[in-house]
Design an enzyme around this catalytic site. Structure first.
Site, PDB file in Angstrom:
ATOM      1  N   ALA A  53       0.869  -1.189   0.000  1.00 36.60           N
ATOM      2  CA  ALA A  53       0.000   0.000   0.000  1.00 36.60           C
ATOM      3  C   ALA A  53       0.894   1.223   0.000  1.00 36.60           C
ATOM      4  O   ALA A  53       1.767   1.353   0.861  1.00 36.60           O
ATOM      5  CB  ALA A  53      -0.893  -0.004   1.240  1.00 36.60           C
ATOM      6  N   HIS A  54       0.746   2.043  -0.998  1.00 38.47           N
ATOM      7  CA  HIS A  54       1.575   3.249  -1.061  1.00 38.47           C
ATOM      8  C   HIS A  54       0.854   4.449  -1.663  1.00 38.47           C
ATOM      9  O   HIS A  54       1.436   5.521  -1.774  1.00 38.47           O
ATOM     10  CB  HIS A  54       2.838   2.977  -1.888  1.00 38.47           C
ATOM     11  CG  HIS A  54       2.567   2.898  -3.364  1.00 38.47           C
ATOM     12  ND1 HIS A  54       2.092   1.759  -3.968  1.00 38.47           N
ATOM     13  CD2 HIS A  54       2.675   3.817  -4.351  1.00 38.47           C
ATOM     14  CE1 HIS A  54       1.940   1.987  -5.270  1.00 38.47           C
ATOM     15  NE2 HIS A  54       2.282   3.230  -5.519  1.00 38.47           N
ATOM     16  N   ARG A  55      -0.414   4.272  -2.085  1.00 39.23           N
ATOM     17  CA  ARG A  55      -1.098   5.389  -2.749  1.00 39.23           C
ATOM     18  C   ARG A  55      -1.260   6.556  -1.796  1.00 39.23           C
ATOM     19  O   ARG A  55      -1.625   6.366  -0.628  1.00 39.23           O
ATOM     20  CB  ARG A  55      -2.498   4.974  -3.222  1.00 39.23           C
ATOM     21  CG  ARG A  55      -2.531   3.833  -4.193  1.00 39.23           C
ATOM     22  CD  ARG A  55      -3.194   4.224  -5.487  1.00 39.23           C
ATOM     23  NE  ARG A  55      -2.273   4.914  -6.342  1.00 39.23           N
ATOM     24  CZ  ARG A  55      -1.358   4.301  -7.112  1.00 39.23           C
ATOM     25  NH1 ARG A  55      -1.257   3.007  -7.167  1.00 39.23           N
ATOM     26  NH2 ARG A  55      -0.553   5.021  -7.846  1.00 39.23           N
ATOM     27  N   ASP A  57      -2.893  -1.703  -3.250  1.00 41.51           N
ATOM     28  CA  ASP A  57      -3.462  -0.544  -3.941  1.00 41.51           C
ATOM     29  C   ASP A  57      -2.624  -0.185  -5.169  1.00 41.51           C
ATOM     30  O   ASP A  57      -2.821   0.850  -5.790  1.00 41.51           O
ATOM     31  CB  ASP A  57      -3.608   0.654  -2.987  1.00 41.51           C
ATOM     32  CG  ASP A  57      -2.269   1.158  -2.438  1.00 41.51           C
ATOM     33  OD1 ASP A  57      -1.208   0.694  -2.887  1.00 41.51           O
ATOM     34  OD2 ASP A  57      -2.303   2.041  -1.549  1.00 41.51           O
TER      35      ASP A  57
END
Ligand code: UD1
Ligand code: UDP
Length: 369
Positions: free
Chosen positions: A216-218, A291
């Protein structure tokens, strides 16, 4: 005809690699311009090395910064390089600030733009990537749509028709459906990964099908403390079944520290592995929760079910194929999607047959800008 390939981040290096290999194989006159939007070894050089890509002719050293700062710096660097090199065409891939900046600079210099992975839409304007790809699609002379659905998005915005003149003096349609170069990269490299990184699972103390992989990095997820907390809570619940491996992007690592968030029991945070190891970690996972755009495609290609940690997906093809479920960003929804998809087994890959780069480069070499 001189071709520039502009790239700057982890997914662009990986997804441009099949294009670069194809340009090399055909002896095309091309050069790479690297913005260095990503500069840490594990987000940048590791991929250039593993994929044995030629050294970029230009490195703009743009680095991190606000959106305008980053975009502005890259535009200035691209302009300077293109004024010197005078490429006829620039190829950009995806939806990062590097893509926006390179396309804008190219447009203003009259350099033809070919947008690879054109037409993706999440219809979520909170995402910086949505603005980037909408603008770049509208600026581009040629749109390489990975799927029919992406083409439909473009047509819906009035992008289409016949525009380009080929070397034979005829017009060609502006949109070509090619498949996604991520499939090419996955298929080209999975065997290499298996041969060259045989101990990957052991190194991470994991067993085939014995763990879940998450990323998850958005910005709209991890820059929001409440959302990030929900994601971690969901990972913690999932980890009650099998251990969870979370290779963590530096943006997310920074936010975890800032928000004082801790990884729940059973969730192991590790530095981002290189592409070859990462492909193996994806292939052998029971399920992927992510994501990431690229991971949604790779999971689908590698036959691993996927939970999409977003409110809307710009890759609806995975969901329609039965390979992924939309989890949203609340623990309850994520867990429901996980239960729904975790045992999914086979589907037809909607992202292509692994020959996207051949189609794209073959087309570009016909142009006469
Ligand atoms: C960018 C893209 C995103 C893409 C992602 C791939 C934009 C708007 N976003 O997001 O679409 O999915 O790349 O990973 O272009 N950092 C480092 N080392 C680096 C690069 C970044 O530590 O090499 C840290 C910095 O603290 C930086 C932060 O990560 O401020 C965010 O980097 P940035 O390039 O702005 O965006 P990404 O989150 O990487
Ligand atoms: N990737 C990698 N190591 C990691 C995480 C991702 O090599 O620790 C690769 C992954 O295989 C995919 C690409 O990076 O090809 C996806 O990048 P990311 O998720 O950062 O960007 P997005 O696709 O969301 O734009």
């Amino acid at each position: 005809m001189k071709i520039a390939v502009a790239l700057g981040t982890r997914p662009e290096i990986i997804k441009c690699s099949p294009l670069i290999r194809e340009l090399e194989a055909r002896g095309a006159d091309y050069f790479i311009i690297h913005s260095n939007q990503h500069y840490s070894y594990e987000l940048d050089r590791v991929f250039m090395e593993e994929l044995k890509l030629p050294e970029p002719k230009y490195n703009l050293h743009a680095g991190s910064g606000s959106h305008s700062e980053q975009t502005g710096k890259i535009m200035l660097g691209v302009e300077k390089a293109f004024e010197k090199e005078k490429p006829a065409v620039v190829l950009v891939q995806g939806d990062t600030n590097t893509v926006l900046a390179a396309a804008l600079a190219a447009y203003k210099l009259g350099v033809f733009i070919g947008h690879v992975e054109a037409g993706l839409r999440s219809f979520d304007r909170r995402m910086p990537e949505e603005a980037n790809r909408v603008i770049v699609d509208h600026l581009s002379d040629y749109l390489f749509a990975p799927t029919e659905a992406a083409k439909k998005n473009l047509l819906g915005e009035g992008i289409g028709g016949h525009a380009l003149i080929t070397a034979r003096g005829s017009f060609t349609p502006k949109i070509l459906v090619t498949g996604n170069t991520s499939v090419d990269a996955t298929l080209q490299n999975i065997k290499l990964a298996e041969e060259s990184r045989p101990n990957t699972l052991e190194d991470y103390c994991l067993k085939r099908d014995g763990y879940y992989l998450v990323t998850a990095h958005r910005a709209e997820n991890v820059d929001d403390a409440a959302v990030f907390k929900e994601l971690l809570a969901a990972f913690g619940e999932v980890a009650k079944g099998k251990p969870v491996l979370y290779p963590i992007h530096p943006r997310s690592r920074k936010r975890m520290e800032e928000f004082r968030l801790k990884a729940p029991k059973g969730v192991k945070l590790v530095e981002p592995p290189g592409y070859l190891e990462f492909l193996l970690l994806e292939k052998n996972a029971s399920c992927i929760l992510t994501d990431s755009g690229g991971l949604q495609e790779e999971a689908c290609t590698l036959g691993v079910p996927c939970v999409v940690l977003r409110k809307s997906s710009d890759r609806p093809e995975s969901i329609e194929a039965g390979a992924a479920a939309l989890g949203g960003v609340e623990a309850k929804g994520i867990l429901a999607a996980f239960e729904k998809i975790k045992n999914a087994k086979s589907w037809k890959n909607p992202y292509g047959d692994g020959h996207a780069a051949r189609r794209i480069v073959g087309e570009v070499l016909k142009w006469k800008p």
